[in-house]
Design a protein around this motif. Structure first.
Motif, PDB file in Angstrom:
ATOM      1  N   GLU A 119      -7.894  58.924  44.453  1.00 19.54           N
ATOM      2  CA  GLU A 119      -7.576  59.937  43.442  1.00 19.54           C
ATOM      3  C   GLU A 119      -8.798  60.800  43.129  1.00 19.54           C
ATOM      4  N   GLU A 120      -9.985  60.184  43.070  1.00 23.17           N
ATOM      5  CA  GLU A 120     -11.197  60.961  42.807  1.00 23.17           C
ATOM      6  C   GLU A 120     -11.461  61.947  43.946  1.00 23.17           C
ATOM      7  N   ASN A 121     -11.192  61.554  45.185  1.00 25.78           N
ATOM      8  CA  ASN A 121     -11.357  62.450  46.334  1.00 25.78           C
ATOM      9  C   ASN A 121     -10.410  63.642  46.221  1.00 25.78           C
ATOM     10  N   LEU A 122      -9.165  63.381  45.816  1.00 32.71           N
ATOM     11  CA  LEU A 122      -8.200  64.473  45.617  1.00 32.71           C
ATOM     12  C   LEU A 122      -8.655  65.401  44.494  1.00 32.71           C
ATOM     13  N   ALA A 123      -9.181  64.820  43.415  1.00 30.61           N
ATOM     14  CA  ALA A 123      -9.665  65.634  42.294  1.00 30.61           C
ATOM     15  C   ALA A 123     -10.840  66.499  42.737  1.00 30.61           C
ATOM     16  N   SER A 124     -11.700  65.953  43.576  1.00 31.96           N
ATOM     17  CA  SER A 124     -12.841  66.712  44.095  1.00 31.96           C
ATOM     18  C   SER A 124     -12.373  67.916  44.901  1.00 31.96           C
ATOM     19  N   ILE A 125     -11.345  67.735  45.714  1.00 24.85           N
ATOM     20  CA  ILE A 125     -10.780  68.854  46.488  1.00 24.85           C
ATOM     21  C   ILE A 125     -10.237  69.915  45.547  1.00 24.85           C
ATOM     22  N   ARG A 126      -9.429  69.494  44.579  1.00 23.44           N
ATOM     23  CA  ARG A 126      -8.811  70.460  43.662  1.00 23.44           C
ATOM     24  C   ARG A 126      -9.864  71.226  42.861  1.00 23.44           C
ATOM     25  N   ASP A 127     -10.839  70.509  42.323  1.00 18.42           N
ATOM     26  CA  ASP A 127     -11.863  71.137  41.469  1.00 18.42           C
ATOM     27  C   ASP A 127     -12.707  72.133  42.260  1.00 18.42           C
ATOM     28  N   SER A 128     -13.054  71.781  43.499  1.00 22.68           N
ATOM     29  CA  SER A 128     -13.910  72.655  44.311  1.00 22.68           C
ATOM     30  C   SER A 128     -13.188  73.925  44.710  1.00 22.68           C
ATOM     31  N   VAL A 129     -11.932  73.790  45.147  1.00 20.18           N
ATOM     32  CA  VAL A 129     -11.150  74.974  45.512  1.00 20.18           C
ATOM     33  C   VAL A 129     -10.972  75.878  44.292  1.00 20.18           C
ATOM     34  N   LYS A 130     -10.675  75.279  43.158  1.00 17.33           N
ATOM     35  CA  LYS A 130     -10.484  76.048  41.925  1.00 17.33           C
ATOM     36  C   LYS A 130     -11.755  76.796  41.538  1.00 17.33           C
ATOM     37  N   ALA A 131     -12.917  76.136  41.667  1.00 18.38           N
ATOM     38  CA  ALA A 131     -14.189  76.767  41.297  1.00 18.38           C
ATOM     39  C   ALA A 131     -14.498  77.953  42.211  1.00 18.38           C
ATOM     40  N   ALA A 132     -14.258  77.813  43.509  1.00 19.06           N
ATOM     41  CA  ALA A 132     -14.525  78.907  44.448  1.00 19.06           C
ATOM     42  C   ALA A 132     -13.553  80.054  44.240  1.00 19.06           C
ATOM     43  N   LYS A 133     -12.287  79.722  43.976  1.00 19.09           N
ATOM     44  CA  LYS A 133     -11.304  80.771  43.681  1.00 19.09           C
ATOM     45  C   LYS A 133     -11.699  81.525  42.413  1.00 19.09           C
ATOM     46  N   GLY A 134     -12.245  80.792  41.451  1.00 20.15           N
ATOM     47  CA  GLY A 134     -12.683  81.422  40.209  1.00 20.15           C
ATOM     48  C   GLY A 134     -13.820  82.398  40.419  1.00 20.15           C
ATOM     49  N   LYS A 135     -14.588  82.216  41.501  1.00 14.95           N
ATOM     50  CA  LYS A 135     -15.673  83.136  41.844  1.00 14.95           C
ATOM     51  C   LYS A 135     -15.196  84.274  42.742  1.00 14.95           C
ATOM     52  N   GLY A 136     -13.897  84.327  42.986  1.00 15.05           N
ATOM     53  CA  GLY A 136     -13.334  85.413  43.778  1.00 15.05           C
ATOM     54  C   GLY A 136     -13.495  85.240  45.280  1.00 15.05           C
ATOM     55  N   ARG A 137     -13.743  84.020  45.716  1.00 10.22           N
ATOM     56  CA  ARG A 137     -13.946  83.780  47.152  1.00 10.22           C
ATOM     57  C   ARG A 137     -12.642  83.365  47.822  1.00 10.22           C
ATOM     58  N   GLU A 138     -12.514  83.763  49.093  1.00 17.45           N
ATOM     59  CA  GLU A 138     -11.464  83.180  49.916  1.00 17.45           C
ATOM     60  C   GLU A 138     -11.892  81.754  50.238  1.00 17.45           C
ATOM     61  N   VAL A 139     -10.949  80.818  50.193  1.00 16.92           N
ATOM     62  CA  VAL A 139     -11.297  79.407  50.335  1.00 16.92           C
ATOM     63  C   VAL A 139     -10.571  78.776  51.524  1.00 16.92           C
ATOM     64  N   LEU A 140     -11.347  78.006  52.287  1.00 17.78           N
ATOM     65  CA  LEU A 140     -10.791  77.187  53.355  1.00 17.78           C
ATOM     66  C   LEU A 140     -11.177  75.743  53.086  1.00 17.78           C
TER      67      LEU A 140
END
Length: 531
Positions: A119-140
């Protein structure tokens, strides 16, 4: 019907940099990124900011590329928040158009390598994608070990991919990190993923440990994936990554893909593919793979006489695509297996007019076979074959004569008292009515002979000033004290043209001298030097 867009992602500068012996400088990375940009690659992954000074500097400034310039890095560390992770902060601050995160998708790695919970690994994925999207970046998101993870625990591997997609990742990339998955497995698993995530958001990242990274990439596309990740010339750790130099022309030239998909590579750019492939090898200071598909020197080479005869009538008899389409060229080899068709085809290629009924053509074929029987290999020495052909047909001027040469190797103490080995060569040359003597030292006897021979050729000196030797290869053809030596010398001139010459003799200096002479005379003929 409109074709579907397929996207190409190049990771030469990041994953390719993991290749044993490859160490890119900042200048290397910028130059290669420029080549990829000009080629029309959609995404270029520049590196991992914060991992080393080169990558950190690369992403410190805005780079004006048309490609989507991408930074690579890890999702936030387990136990930290997205706002309190220095590695993630470096990624978010990088001057990049997109961020490609890597995350574990195999529960075994989550437990053993990350030592955290699923679950922590899944949370890490979600949080990181969200943070990069918040900076206006395209995310892979690169789902590391996805296929092994899927086979071990499909539900969890899919949950990792879905977490990134649900949070807004543009691409969820399925990685065959260990490179052991087979094409039929790739196709089945990617098809399952595309039931959960739209295929135009799914990518494939294949490693080549079973020599099937290219096949695996196409299997993923057939199953629905619409992004392919790979590297130029298949660079990458261990056995390498999927080779984009093989993938691109297949997508462009094979109807199964070209009629269905559109990629960002134009027909004009495709014609530069061989040049780009060879330019990377030059930058890495290594020889190009002559047997590489599409772009290798031997990719469109024909040796058997019966094949050459058919190609003369219609190249499609033995070529699956036109070599010119990828910037390569047809090559009919001259060897002991050759027939008259090979000889005539090669003469035509090098611009020597010859009648097929000219008895000298038959004589030339006999000479080739006689000389190859004692060790010559003209298929590997195009310039020496041309010199042999011109001499047999009587079209090589007698520019100069080497009347004598002497090579000495001496071991002595230098001015610093160090023990050194020094080679010196003296060459006597007659040019017309002029007799000249040249001497030169070198780091070996062949180098000294080369320097002395090219030091002063009188009126012909200006024609060879731009000539330099770029490679020197020696092969012992048989054993014992009477071993025969084959020497191949590759030369380059001021125009960037390359050619290879050959010499064969029981004496390595004599064999080298033959190859050196052929190279110089070839350059004079090529330059149109007057007799």
């Amino acid at each position: 019907m409109a074709r579907e867009r397929l996207y190409l992602f190049d990771t030469t500068l990041r994953d390719g940099a993991q290749t044993n012996g490859v160490d890119f400088t900042l200048a290397d990375k910028l130059a290669i990124a420029g080549m990829l940009d000009e080629l029309g690659i959609d995404y270029v992954e520049g590196g991992y900011p914060g991992a080393n000074p080169t990558d950190t500097e690369l992403f410190a400034k805005d780079r004006k590329f048309d490609t989507i310039f991408t930074a690579f890095g890890m999702t936030r560390r387990p136990g930290r928040s997205a706002s309190n992770d220095p590695g993630l902060a470096l990624l978010l601050d990088a001057k990049a158009d997109a961020i490609c995160f890597v995350a574990k998708a195999w529960d075994y790695h989550v437990r053993v390598a990350l030592q955290t919970t699923e679950e922590e690994n899944l949370a890490s994925i979600r949080d990181s994608v969200k943070a990069a999207k918040g900076k206006g970046r395209e995310v892979l998101l690169d789902c590391e070990h996805f296929f092994d993870g899927y086979k071990a625990n499909a539900k969890y591997a899919l949950a990792c991919a879905k977490a990134a997609y649900d949070e807004g990742a543009r691409w969820v990339v399925l990685c065959d990190t260990n490179g052991g998955t087979l094409p039929h497995e790739i196709e089945t698993i990617v098809a399952d993923v595309c039931k959960l995530i739209p295929g135009d958001h799914v990518g494939i990242h294949a490693h080549n440990d079973t020599e099937q990274a290219v096949a695996n990439s196409f299997a993923a596309v057939r199953a629905g994936a619409r992004q392919i990740q790979g590297t130029l010339n298949g660079l990458g750790e261990r056995c390498g990554n999927a080779n984009l130099v093989s993938i691109i022309p297949t997508l462009k030239l094979k109807p199964e893909f070209s009629e269905t998909f559109e990629i960002g590579i134009s027909d004009a750019a495709l014609k530069k593919l061989a040049q780009v492939s060879h330019a990377l090898d030059e930058r890495l200071n290594r020889g190009s793979n002559r047997h590489a598909p599409y772009v290798g020197e031997s990719a469109f080479a024909t040796k058997a006489g019966i094949h050459a005869s058919a190609i003369a009538k219609d190249p499609a008899t033995y070529e699956h695509v036109l070599p010119e389409a990828v910037g390569n060229k047809r090559k009919v080899l001259v060897s002991e297996q050759a027939g008259k068709s090979n000889i005539l085809a090669e003469l035509e290629r090098i611009g020597i007019k010859a009648d097929k009924d000219d008895p000298r053509i038959g004589r030339l074929l006999e000479i080739v076979k006689e000389r190859e029987a004692i060790g010559y290999a003209y298929e590997a020495a195009d310039a020496s074959f041309e010199m042999l052909a011109r001499r047999t047909l009587g079209t090589v001027p007698n520019y100069f004569d080497v009347t004598q040469f002497d090579v000495n190797v001496e071991q002595r103490n230098n001015a610093k008292g160090e023990r050194v080995t020094v080679s010196m060569a003296v060459v006597k040359v007659r040019v017309g009515d002029d007799n000249m003597i040249s001497a030169a030292e070198g780091n070996g006897p062949v180098n000294a002979l080369d320097r002395a021979l090219r030091k002063d050729l009188g009126k012909y000196q200006k024609y060879i000033d731009g000539l330099k030797l770029t490679d020197y290869r020696v092969r012992i053809l048989n054993g014992g004290t009477e071993a025969v030596t084959r020497v191949l010398i590759e030369s380059e001139d001021e125009n960037g043209d390359h050619w290879t010459t050959i010499g064969v003799s029981p004496n390595i200096i004599d064999a080298s001298f033959q190859a050196l002479m052929d190279s110089i005379i070839y350059k004079l003929v090529k330059s149109g030097a007057p007799a």
